[in-house]
Structure formats: C-alpha cells, structure tokens
Design an enzyme around this catalytic site. Structure first.
Site, PDB file in Angstrom:
ATOM      1  N   HIS A  77       0.819  -1.219   0.000  1.00  0.00           N
ATOM      2  CA  HIS A  77       0.000   0.000   0.000  1.00  0.00           C
ATOM      3  C   HIS A  77       0.849   1.263   0.000  1.00  0.00           C
ATOM      4  CE1 HIS A  77      -2.560  -3.044   2.201  1.00  0.00           C
ATOM      5  NE2 HIS A  77      -3.314  -2.742   1.163  1.00  0.00           N
ATOM      6  N   HIS A 127      -8.111   4.265   4.088  1.00  0.00           N
ATOM      7  CA  HIS A 127      -7.337   3.168   3.504  1.00  0.00           C
ATOM      8  C   HIS A 127      -5.849   3.526   3.535  1.00  0.00           C
ATOM      9  CE1 HIS A 127      -5.778   0.272   0.570  1.00  0.00           C
ATOM     10  NE2 HIS A 127      -6.885  -0.426   0.785  1.00  0.00           N
ATOM     11  N   GLU A 129      -3.409   2.909   1.602  1.00  0.00           N
ATOM     12  CA  GLU A 129      -2.858   3.396   0.331  1.00  0.00           C
ATOM     13  C   GLU A 129      -3.139   4.885   0.159  1.00  0.00           C
ATOM     14  OE1 GLU A 129      -4.076   3.161  -4.300  1.00  0.00           O
ATOM     15  OE2 GLU A 129      -3.833   1.200  -3.341  1.00  0.00           O
ATOM     16  N   THR A 165      -5.946   2.735  -6.226  1.00  0.00           N
ATOM     17  CA  THR A 165      -5.821   1.724  -7.288  1.00  0.00           C
ATOM     18  C   THR A 165      -6.958   0.719  -7.293  1.00  0.00           C
ATOM     19  OG1 THR A 165      -4.412   0.367  -5.856  1.00  0.00           O
ATOM     20  CG2 THR A 165      -3.295   1.872  -7.378  1.00  0.00           C
ATOM     21  N   SER A 221      -9.891  -5.878   3.458  1.00  0.00           N
ATOM     22  CA  SER A 221      -9.410  -5.628   2.091  1.00  0.00           C
ATOM     23  C   SER A 221     -10.381  -4.748   1.321  1.00  0.00           C
ATOM     24  CB  SER A 221      -9.219  -6.958   1.346  1.00  0.00           C
ATOM     25  OG  SER A 221      -9.008  -6.729  -0.033  1.00  0.00           O
ATOM     26  N   SER A 222      -9.898  -3.585   0.897  1.00  0.00           N
ATOM     27  CA  SER A 222     -10.745  -2.632   0.164  1.00  0.00           C
ATOM     28  C   SER A 222     -11.227  -3.209  -1.155  1.00  0.00           C
ATOM     29  CB  SER A 222      -9.965  -1.341  -0.095  1.00  0.00           C
ATOM     30  OG  SER A 222     -10.667  -0.498  -0.976  1.00  0.00           O
TER      31      SER A 222
END
Length: 642
Positions: A77, A127, A129, A165, A221-222
């Site tokens: 990430h 998140h 990331e 992403t 988990s996104s």
C-alpha cells in the site's frame, strides 16, 4: 447438480504477489526476524503464514522500538514521505515493497503539489494506500469517495486528480465529473489498476449468471469489499468470506445450484482452492498449490539459473505505459522497461497481453524496486550479431534501417546493432545529402566484420548489391539491343562532346554530331537532363559495353535531293546564324546552311561580315553553287542588291 464457476483474474494481483515474494526473499537473505509496517496485505491467513516464516507486522507506534540495522519492509500500500524519511534516519534496512503502480501515484501527487495544484484523491480516506499517497503531497489532498468534500474547488482552482488503485470505476467517473464541473484546469490520471478494473468487470458478469456468489478475501481488504458490493448489486445471494471455514451451510447443502467464486487481490491460490474444493465436495489433495511453498520452492530451484546475461522465459502479469512485468518463476519478478523493448514509441498495451509468454535477457539482478531487469533488445542484439556474422561469412544480405548520418557515411541499425555504411557505398553515384536516407530501409551486404579489444566493427555496402542488380539488368538489355533499333531513353548527363542517354539501365553516347543534321554548338543548347527522347541505335559493342546512338537518323537527311530543292540561280530567303572571317553562314532550313563569302556580301568593300550583317537577320540571296556530296551551298547577297 451443484456447479462451481471461478472468475478469471481471481486472487493475488501483481503488486500483492510481489510484496509477499519480497518478504520471503528478504527473510531468507537476512536470516532473521523481518518486520512489515502494518499487515503486509489485508488477509489474515497470509499474515499468519508470513509469521510462520519469521515475518511480523508492526504499527507506526512501534518504530521507536526498532534498533539500527533491523530490517523493515514497506507493504504494497505504501507509506507517507515523512514516515519513509523517519525509517531511513533511524538507520534501519528499508525494503520498499510498495506496488509500483502506487509509487507512480505518489510521484504524480508530489510533482503537481509542488507545481501549485490542488490534489484530489478518489478513494477511502482511511485506507492505508490513500493515507500514504496523501503523505506525498503534504497531507493536503482532498479525499472524495463519491463527490463529497469538493466545496473548496472553484473555477480558479488548478486540480490534479488521481484514484486509489482499487477504487470502483463508477466512483472515479462520478468524482471526476464533479471536479470538472467546478474547475477549468483539471489534470486527471485514472490510476485504477488494470487488474482491479478487469477483476471487477469479470466478477460483475459472473454474478449475473449464478445462484450464489462467494467473494473470498480479507474483511479489511478494500478491493475485496468492492468486489462484494459489485456482485451483491447483481446477485442478492452474495457472501463475503475470508476462507472456506466461513462458507455457510445453506450453500454447502444446496445440491442443485450454480455458485460463482471470485477473490480479492490479497487472496492466495491455496485459500481459493480450499473453498472451491469444499463447495465441490472434494477432498483437498496433498498436492494443493500452496502459494508460500511455491515461492520458497522457486527460490531454491531457480537460484542458479538467474544471472546477468541469462535468457529467461516469463509470463506477462502486468503491462503499464512504461514497463512490462513478468513472472519468471523466481523469487523476484522481472520487469522490462519500455526503453529495452522498442524505440518506435509504440503503445506497450498494444504489443503485449497479460498471459503471453516472452523471452528476454537479464541485464540487472535487482533494481531499486527489487525486480530482475530484463531486455528484449539485448536478446535481439545477441541474435543479431550471430545473423550479421553469418551474413558476412555466407555472403547473404540483411535489411537495415538508417538511423543517422555521420562523417563519411551513415549509421544503420539491425536488431539494435549499429552498422556503418560509407558514403561511397550508399549508391552507385555520389550522394550529396545523406540525411535524405534517414528512416529508410534497404538490403545491404556485410563487407567487414571484425572484433578487436572486445569491440566489433561492422561495415556494410548497398552499392555492392546495386552493382550486382545493375549488372543483371544490363546483361538482359545488352542481349536485346541491336543496330538499327529505335528505343526510348532518358538524358542522364551532358558534356561538350555529347549526351549520355540511359536505356533500361544501360548508358549510350549520343555524340554532338548525331543530335541534329544541323550544327549544334553544345548538347545543352538542345537537350536537358531528364528529357525522354527516342534514339536510333548506331552500333552495339557488347564486349566493351559501348553503345552509340543517334537522333538525326530518325529524320530524313535534308541534303538528299538538295540540287532539286535549291537550283543554281534561284533566289532564296535565309537567316544569318553565325560569322566567320571569310563570310556569313545562312540557315535555309533545319540542317541545311549556305555560305555567303565576304566578297559576295556587299558591293562596298567591308573588313568583316558583321560590318554589313547581323546575326538573326533575314536576308535574300542568290544560289551560286550546290554540292550535295560536300554539303555546300554558295550564296550571294550582292547579286540580288539593286
């Protein structure tokens, strides 16, 4: 009957697989406990497996407890620039496993933030990331999931917009539209990973065809959550499980249904296979593909096969604008930069497809992102040298492309190898402007191939091939040329003594005396280069390659029957065309001139003809004598003067 359908593109994505492989490799290299900043990926089963291999997650608050030279791995990430600098300042060994596609987003927001743009990130503000990306633009980004938080953007704003992403395409499009409605200057980068968008599309299509949809992946988990949301919108019987143990009884007991299965990017193959096996009522084989075991197996088996200069075959796992990523069955994936593939600026996504196999040559064992760097060009060059040497030894030809002009000649390329062609070997004639050949391709013969002090010298000639072709053409033409033929040719060169006329590649001489029945001072007075003319073949000397031509032979000799046309005593009109000390020449018709002797010009005494006449002047004269054999006609102006 129960049927289980697995979606394509399910499971580990390129970035996640890379991070897991790097973690295992790093632990093997340092042979001690390895730390990851946060859970490496959002999958509890994988995190537990990593712990079994001495790889442990820690939080940001634990950084101060680390000691100098401890090894810490940045997860896929990514992290903020500030934390990255802190890790380096503590003297830690930092292994950066940030997904390359995330790294590119970090670079973009940093660049445009420094240029004064407002940064918008489409995604989940919690998140890791997104948090990491925001940290590369001074934590000033506007984070919007579905168009919220955009109130401060005005028509005067300069905006750079990127995406998490793993974000859904519909969210990206929604936020982008809203930003464009507010700001005039907008630079947008759709940074949703191709693997994510493909995975979502395939899952959406599959969920329309099944009775139950099982989405496998970590609850944190996104991308897995987004898969669940997409599938749920099409199939009401959609569930989200982390592993096979969470599959409910109502699905397992249903003997007559179609079950669709997809998995998030953090889900390894072995978890997917366990779930499918359970729903298919099959026992799990001892040979189940365990992602961790495979990775370690590759490390052991392929260590000796990977070295600089080795050729490897890999399967394409990702294609970006600037790179192609390969699974080369090694502890690290391979990457081929665009500069090592193609010089023509072609789109890599048009040249390569995920799943294709490609052979390349290793040029670096590990780059800054922990990839094995590969080159298609170098493999082609290696093959190219072999082919060039064979062409030199066997006297065969190669097709090359001209790249540049240099002193004394041009540089051509064959499979990335530079070949020198001297200026004198480009054409059969002298070339003034060699730049005209840049970009052109043609066949050449290799006339020199030598290696000295590890440098290979290659010299080629186009002239040698052109000369052979010319000889073949000329041989055919010489065999069909005969005296008395009338043929068409093109004037190629002019001299004082005649014109050279090319007939199907063969040069013939049209002597100045054969151009016209009349007097011709210089061929250039009546002909020019490029003229297409019909000529009469006077003689053919095949042995000495000499061809004599005539134009005047194509017309009747004007001196034939001249006595009948110009009887003695007649008065004629003519034009003065030139002077001599002894008189003036008068043109009576093309090819027939008469002479007025100086004594026959005037009743008055004159020193020279120009005292009484002008060139171009029309005069009347009496014919005194005619001789067809000597081609002479004597004239008198004085005798017709009153």
């Amino acid at each position: 009957m129960r049927k289980v359908m697995l979606a394509e593109k399910a499971g580990f994505c390129f970035g996640v697989k890379r991070a897991v492989d790097m973690a295992l490799l790093t632990q093997k290299e340092y042979n001690k406990k390895i730390y990851t900043l946060g859970e490496l990926i959002h999958n509890n089963d994988v995190v537990d497996k990593l712990k079994d291999n001495n790889v442990y997650p820690i939080g940001i608050e634990d950084i101060d407890n680390l000691k100098e030279n401890d090894v810490i791995l940045i997860r896929s990430h990514g992290i903020s620039e500030e934390i990255y600098k802190i890790l380096l300042s503590k003297g830690l060994t930092v292994i950066n496993a940030t997904c390359p596609f995330v790294t590119k987003i970090q670079e973009k927001v940093k660049k445009y933030n420094e240029l004064g743009y407002d940064i918008v990130i489409v995604g989940d503000k919690y998140h890791p990331e997104v948090i990491g990306i925001n940290g590369w633009c001074d934590n000033k980004a506007i984070i919007s999931k579905q168009g919220e938080n955009l109130e401060n953007i005005t028509s005067e704003s300069k905006v750079c917009i990127v995406s998490q992403t793993t974000e859904k395409l519909e969210n990206w499009e929604k936020v982008l539209k809203e930003v464009k409605n507010r700001a005039i200057e907008v630079i947008s980068f759709n940074t949703i990973c191709n693997a994510t968008s493909e995975r979502q599309k395939i899952a959406k299509d599959l969920s329309n065809k099944v009775d139950f949809m099982v989405v496998i992946g970590g609850k944190q988990s996104s991308n897995t959550t987004k898969l669940y949301e997409i599938c749920k919108s099409n199939c009401n019987e959609t569930i989200h499980v982390e592993n096979s143990g969470e599959i409910p009884e109502n699905i397992l007991k249903n003997k007559n249904c179609v079950i669709g299965v997809t998995a998030g990017a953090s889900t390894p193959d072995w978890i997917i296979e366990e779930a499918i096996s359970k729903m298919s009522e099959n026992q799990i084989s001892n040979e189940t593909n365990n992602e961790m075991a495979d990775a370690m197996k590759f490390i052991a088996e392929n260590e000796g096969k990977i070295y600089v200069g080795a050729s490897v075959t890999g399967e394409i796992i990702q294609v970006s604008e600037k790179e192609v990523f390969l699974n080369i069955n090694y502890k690290r994936d391979g990457v081929i930069p665009k500069s090592e593939i193609d010089d023509d600026g072609k789109d890599l996504k048009e040249l390569f497809t995920v799943g294709d196999k490609i052979v390349a040559k290793i040029i670096k064992l590990k780059d800054a992102d922990n990839y094995v760097v590969l080159s298609v060009k170098e493999l082609q060059r290696e093959q190219g040298y072999k082919e060039i040497k064979e062409a030199f030894e066997n006297k065969t030809t190669l097709n090359v492309v001209v790249k540049e002009d240099v002193k004394g000649g041009i540089i051509a390329s064959y499979k990335g190898i530079r070949i020198f062609i001297p200026a004198s070997h480009v054409e059969l004639f002298h070339v003034d402007n060699l730049k005209e050949y840049i970009g052109k391709s043609f066949d050449v013969a290799i006339i020199e191939y030598s290696t000295k002090k590890r440098q290979t010298k290659i010299v080629a000639s186009r002239r040698a091939l052109l000369s052979k072709e010319k000889e073949k053409v000329e041989e055919t033409v010489w065999n069909k040329l005969e005296e008395g033929q009338v043929v068409e040719g093109e004037v190629k060169r002019l001299t004082d003594f005649g014109a050279f006329v090319e007939i199907e590649g063969v040069d013939g001489l049209l002597h100045v005396s054969e151009i016209s029945w009349g007097r011709v001072e210089k061929p250039a007075d009546v002909l020019k280069i490029g003229d297409k003319i019909k000529v009469y073949v006077l003689s053919v000397d095949k042995e000495n390659k000499k061809l004599s031509l005539s134009v005047k032979k194509l017309t009747e000799n004007p001196w034939n029957n001249v006595e009948e046309k110009y009887p003695v005593g007649s008065v004629v009109l003519g034009k003065v065309i030139r002077f001599a000390d002894f008189g003036a020449f008068v043109k009576l018709e093309p090819g027939v001139d008469g002479l007025v002797h100086i004594s026959e010009i005037s009743h008055k005494r004159i020193a020279k003809p120009s005292d009484a006449l002008n060139v171009g002047e029309e005069i009347k004269a009496k014919i005194l004598e005619v001789s067809s054999e000597e081609k002479k006609i004597g004239l008198s102006i004085r005798e017709v003067e009153e």
